[in-house]
Design a protein around this motif. Sequence first.
Motif, short mmCIF file in Angstrom:
data_model
loop_
_atom_site.label_atom_id
_atom_site.label_comp_id
_atom_site.label_asym_id
_atom_site.label_seq_id
_atom_site.Cartn_x
_atom_site.Cartn_y
_atom_site.Cartn_z
N THR A 70 0.77 -1.33 0.02
CA THR A 70 0.06 0.07 -0.07
C THR A 70 0.81 1.22 0.07
N ALA A 71 2.04 1.20 1.03
CA ALA A 71 2.66 2.41 1.02
C ALA A 71 3.48 2.52 -0.55
N ALA A 72 4.08 1.64 -1.05
CA ALA A 72 4.80 1.47 -2.45
C ALA A 72 3.77 2.06 -3.24
N TYR A 73 2.55 1.53 -3.47
CA TYR A 73 1.52 1.97 -4.40
C TYR A 73 1.36 3.76 -4.39
N ARG A 74 1.06 4.21 -3.20
CA ARG A 74 0.94 5.43 -3.02
C ARG A 74 1.97 6.28 -3.37
N LEU A 75 2.95 5.87 -2.78
CA LEU A 75 4.30 6.97 -3.03
C LEU A 75 4.65 6.71 -4.34
N ALA A 76 4.55 5.63 -5.09
CA ALA A 76 5.13 5.63 -6.35
C ALA A 76 3.94 6.55 -7.39
N LYS A 77 2.85 6.13 -7.04
CA LYS A 77 1.68 7.02 -7.67
C LYS A 77 1.90 8.49 -7.75
N SER A 78 2.45 8.87 -6.35
CA SER A 78 2.80 10.31 -6.27
C SER A 78 3.96 10.73 -7.19
N GLY A 79 4.73 10.01 -7.67
CA GLY A 79 5.98 10.27 -8.61
C GLY A 79 7.08 9.85 -7.77
N PHE A 80 7.34 9.48 -6.54
CA PHE A 80 8.49 9.41 -5.74
C PHE A 80 9.18 7.91 -6.48
N LYS A 81 10.41 8.13 -6.21
CA LYS A 81 11.33 6.82 -6.45
C LYS A 81 11.37 6.00 -5.44
N VAL A 82 10.85 4.82 -5.51
CA VAL A 82 10.41 3.64 -4.41
C VAL A 82 11.17 2.50 -4.85
N LEU A 83 11.75 1.99 -3.97
CA LEU A 83 12.55 0.68 -4.01
C LEU A 83 11.96 -0.21 -2.86
N SER A 84 11.35 -1.33 -2.90
CA SER A 84 10.93 -2.12 -2.14
C SER A 84 11.57 -3.66 -2.34
N PHE A 85 11.29 -4.28 -1.09
CA PHE A 85 11.98 -5.56 -1.02
C PHE A 85 11.19 -6.55 -0.21
N ASP A 86 11.06 -7.86 -0.55
CA ASP A 86 10.40 -8.89 0.08
C ASP A 86 11.06 -10.19 0.21
N LYS A 87 11.40 -10.71 1.36
CA LYS A 87 12.31 -11.74 1.24
C LYS A 87 11.56 -13.12 0.71
N GLU A 88 10.28 -13.06 0.28
CA GLU A 88 9.74 -14.17 -0.30
C GLU A 88 9.33 -13.93 -1.88
N LYS A 89 8.97 -14.82 -2.57
CA LYS A 89 8.61 -14.52 -3.92
C LYS A 89 7.18 -14.48 -3.96
N PHE A 90 6.36 -13.70 -4.84
CA PHE A 90 5.03 -13.84 -4.69
C PHE A 90 4.29 -14.72 -6.13
N PRO A 91 3.09 -15.37 -5.83
CA PRO A 91 2.36 -15.41 -4.45
C PRO A 91 2.85 -16.25 -3.41
N ARG A 92 2.87 -15.61 -2.23
CA ARG A 92 3.36 -16.39 -0.95
C ARG A 92 2.31 -16.78 -0.11
N TYR A 93 2.31 -17.74 0.73
CA TYR A 93 1.34 -18.11 1.67
C TYR A 93 1.49 -16.83 3.09
N LYS A 94 0.49 -16.74 3.60
CA LYS A 94 0.27 -15.78 4.83
C LYS A 94 -0.80 -16.60 5.65
N SER A 95 -0.19 -17.01 6.77
CA SER A 95 -1.53 -17.62 7.92
C SER A 95 -2.22 -16.43 8.24
N CYS A 96 -3.60 -16.63 7.79
CA CYS A 96 -4.58 -15.32 8.14
C CYS A 96 -5.89 -16.00 7.93
N GLY A 97 -6.84 -15.33 8.63
CA GLY A 97 -8.19 -15.59 8.26
C GLY A 97 -8.81 -15.13 7.03
N GLY A 98 -8.09 -13.88 6.54
CA GLY A 98 -8.24 -13.17 5.30
C GLY A 98 -9.75 -12.71 5.28
#
Length: 390
Positions: free
Chosen positions: A15-43
Amino acid sequence: MHDVIIAGLGPAGSTAAYRLAKSGFKVLSFDKEKFPRYKSCGGCISAKIDGLIDFDISPCVEFTVKGAYFTYRSGRKLDITADKPVGYNVMRDTFDAFLLNKAMEAGAEVVEGTRITGFVDKGGHVDVSTSDGRTFSSKFLIGADGAGGVIGREHFGMTVKECAVSITAELPYDNSALCGMDGRLFIDFGTVPFGYGWMFPKKNFLSIGVAGDLSKNSGSIKKSFNELISTHELTSGLKVEDTAGWTVPVYSSSVKSVVKGRALLAGDSGRLVDPFLGEGIYFAMKTATVAADTITQALHSDSANLMPYQAWLENDLFPEFSAAEKVSNLVYNHPRLWYKILENEPAMMLKYFSVIRGEESVQSFYNWVYKRIRSRPWRLLRRWVESKFV
Ligand SMILES: Cc1cc2nc3c(=O)[nH]c(=O)nc-3n(C[C@H](O)[C@H](O)[C@H](O)COP(=O)(O)OP(=O)(O)OC[C@H]3O[C@@H](n4cnc5c(N)ncnc54)[C@H](O)[C@@H]3O)c2cc1C
């Protein structure tokens, strides 16, 4: 030099990446996983999401929720349903990949399969190190690396000691077996000490789980899970093989500052989860939105001041979480009494649905419940005592 580096690409980071990039800022983002990835959650995402984002999440929504079938220790079924949506059920692998895609479409640079290992605040910028031995610089850093994430743990002293523990499973499921009970969540009180159990229907899965306060469930959470599965009418007789354990980093008043110099925390990494129901997806996205807007303001004014984010948390969010803490004390310390009250006054839950939808504050809900209980102490107490002996 990037404007912002983001650690973690769950709902908060994307969400932060989307919002900042949409405003024209230079955003670099990392995740340790490759998507799609599982997340334990009720969802289940609360319907207040509708007022937060400017894109449509319906491609990910598998069920629209208008209410719930409650049970007390798998019995005493109680159907409380509203006339408009309370939430939306998603599978987290699909939903999180969808949000990540939105961030990439907006122009955020995304690196999957790489872990952020730490950062150094150099005063005028931050140097961020990654698991492949590289270092990147940016004006600001957002820690969105989830419960127990390195940024919160090592740089802000966040601990998961007072959190809730959980066990979940995704049970392959033919949802026609819901037999007219669709549009509902299944929520059980009483089986899990200081917590609750859930079964959230998706198109092909039933997301099931239990969660409760760590101090009351240490070593026994799996037992509560097994008890719920074997006694609940939706799951009794079904075999549950793969389970996952996870921490729910619910807010506690010990959470102090989530801002430090040029870095801040959003979502689970800052323990920004509602302490009553453990709702965290909306709050991850909401805190990320306010965090991104604070950074936007700082970048526009060439300042390093991220304190407006902390001020918003203290003035707007923490009072709500504190009220949710009080609701959770009321409910989970007295689950039997609470259930009796619910059976007598289902309107109480309909009112809580309006909190989940964002139409009412938790503080006003708590005050309303408290007054209602206080105005009828003898009747409720009498019924509670009677119910113990019937
Ligand atoms: C059992 C359970 C059930 C729940 N059910 C619900 C529910 O029904 N509804 C609801 O609203 N909330 C629910 N929650 C809470 C919800 O799952 C979280 O609040 C939500 O996922 C928070 O989003 P986030 O982006 O902050 O963190 P996460 O979704 O955890 O994302 C963090 C990301 O950071 C990445 N990461 C971690 N470390 C690093 C690193 N060092 N470098 C780079 N990347 C890293 C991870 O791979 C992950 O992708 C539940 C939680 C649990 C545990």
